[in-house]
Scaffold this motif. Structure first.
Motif, short mmCIF file in Angstrom:
data_model
loop_
_atom_site.label_atom_id
_atom_site.label_comp_id
_atom_site.label_asym_id
_atom_site.label_seq_id
_atom_site.Cartn_x
_atom_site.Cartn_y
_atom_site.Cartn_z
N ASP A 10 0.66 -1.14 0.00
CA ASP A 10 0.09 0.06 -0.09
C ASP A 10 0.66 1.31 -0.17
O ASP A 10 0.40 2.23 0.90
N GLY A 11 2.01 1.04 -0.72
CA GLY A 11 2.84 2.45 -0.83
C GLY A 11 3.62 2.68 0.27
O GLY A 11 4.35 3.83 0.17
N THR A 12 3.71 1.96 1.30
CA THR A 12 4.56 2.20 2.45
C THR A 12 5.59 0.94 2.96
O THR A 12 5.31 -0.20 2.50
N VAL A 13 6.65 1.12 3.42
CA VAL A 13 7.40 0.24 3.96
C VAL A 13 6.74 -0.70 4.76
O VAL A 13 6.58 -0.06 5.92
N SER A 14 6.55 -2.00 4.84
CA SER A 14 5.95 -2.85 5.63
C SER A 14 6.96 -3.79 6.39
O SER A 14 6.71 -4.30 7.45
N ARG A 15 8.11 -3.98 5.74
CA ARG A 15 9.04 -4.94 6.41
C ARG A 15 10.40 -4.38 5.97
O ARG A 15 10.64 -4.04 4.98
N LEU A 16 11.63 -4.55 6.63
CA LEU A 16 12.96 -4.47 6.14
C LEU A 16 13.86 -5.53 6.51
O LEU A 16 13.26 -6.37 7.59
N TYR A 17 14.56 -6.05 5.73
CA TYR A 17 15.58 -7.20 6.22
C TYR A 17 16.77 -6.87 5.21
O TYR A 17 16.87 -6.60 4.12
N TRP A 18 17.91 -7.20 5.97
CA TRP A 18 19.41 -7.14 5.49
C TRP A 18 20.16 -8.10 6.02
O TRP A 18 20.03 -8.65 7.20
N GLY A 19 21.32 -8.28 5.20
CA GLY A 19 22.38 -9.36 5.70
C GLY A 19 22.84 -10.00 4.25
O GLY A 19 23.02 -9.36 3.29
N ALA A 20 23.18 -11.21 4.40
CA ALA A 20 23.75 -12.20 3.42
C ALA A 20 22.86 -12.11 2.33
O ALA A 20 21.86 -12.45 2.51
N SER A 21 23.42 -11.68 0.87
CA SER A 21 22.19 -11.71 -0.30
C SER A 21 21.45 -12.98 -0.24
O SER A 21 20.19 -12.79 -0.72
N GLY A 22 22.01 -14.24 -0.07
CA GLY A 22 21.19 -15.30 -0.19
C GLY A 22 19.89 -15.36 0.72
O GLY A 22 18.80 -15.85 0.49
N ALA A 23 20.33 -14.81 1.81
CA ALA A 23 19.15 -14.94 3.07
C ALA A 23 18.22 -13.69 2.75
O ALA A 23 16.96 -13.83 2.88
N VAL A 24 18.69 -12.62 2.06
CA VAL A 24 17.77 -11.48 1.96
C VAL A 24 16.98 -11.93 0.74
O VAL A 24 15.87 -11.28 0.70
N ASP A 25 17.31 -12.83 -0.05
CA ASP A 25 16.50 -13.06 -1.36
C ASP A 25 15.29 -14.11 -0.85
O ASP A 25 14.46 -14.14 -1.70
N LEU A 26 15.37 -14.72 0.23
CA LEU A 26 14.13 -15.66 0.78
C LEU A 26 13.18 -14.75 1.14
O LEU A 26 13.31 -13.65 1.75
N ILE A 27 11.84 -15.33 0.59
CA ILE A 27 10.72 -14.38 1.06
C ILE A 27 9.82 -15.11 1.73
O ILE A 27 8.64 -14.76 2.18
N GLU A 28 10.15 -16.13 2.54
CA GLU A 28 9.44 -17.05 3.37
C GLU A 28 8.96 -16.59 4.79
O GLU A 28 8.07 -16.79 5.54
N GLY A 29 9.73 -15.30 4.99
CA GLY A 29 9.12 -14.51 6.43
C GLY A 29 9.93 -14.95 7.75
O GLY A 29 9.18 -14.84 8.79
N CYS A 30 10.88 -15.36 7.51
CA CYS A 30 11.52 -15.86 8.85
C CYS A 30 11.99 -14.69 9.67
O CYS A 30 12.41 -13.71 9.23
N THR A 31 12.01 -14.78 11.17
CA THR A 31 12.10 -13.66 11.82
C THR A 31 12.93 -14.22 13.22
O THR A 31 12.65 -15.40 13.58
#
Length: 101
Positions: free
Chosen positions: A80-101
């Motif tokens: 909806d036009g706004t940042v809803s989640r941020l993630y950063w780190g190793a590129s292979g882990a950032v590329d995963l979208i399953e929502g690990c927290t």
């Protein structure tokens, strides 16, 4: 955090489910949850790519930035036009979208 084989490979900032609390902690480059997409793009370095979030283009998009000098990356989910989640780190882990927290 996401841990793989005993190593922290990703950090996440996301809303705290059902708590009523607002996360105000900034992420890299001063990115914040709730920030408008245009502001997030201004704060990210050049080289950002955008793609649909998951399988449903209507669900939003993910902005991705890869550090050209390392294996580090940042993912910014936009809903909806706004940042809803941020993630950063190793590129292979950032590329995963399953929502690990």
């Amino acid at each position: 955090m996401m841990v793989q084989e005993g190593d922290v490979v990703r950090f996440d900032l996301a809303p705290i489910d059902d708590s009523g609390q607002v996360v105000v902690q900034p992420g890299p480059f001063g990115l914040r949850l709730g920030m408008p997409r245009a502001q997030a793009l201004k704060q990210l370095p050049q080289g950002v790519t955008a793609r649909p979030h998951g399988d449903d283009a209507e669900a939003g998009e993910t902005l991705l930035w890869q550090d050209p000098g390392s294996d580090l990356a940042i993912g910014v989910e936009i809903v909806d036009g706004t940042v809803s989640r941020l993630y950063w780190g190793a590129s292979g882990a950032v590329d995963l979208i399953e929502g690990c927290t």
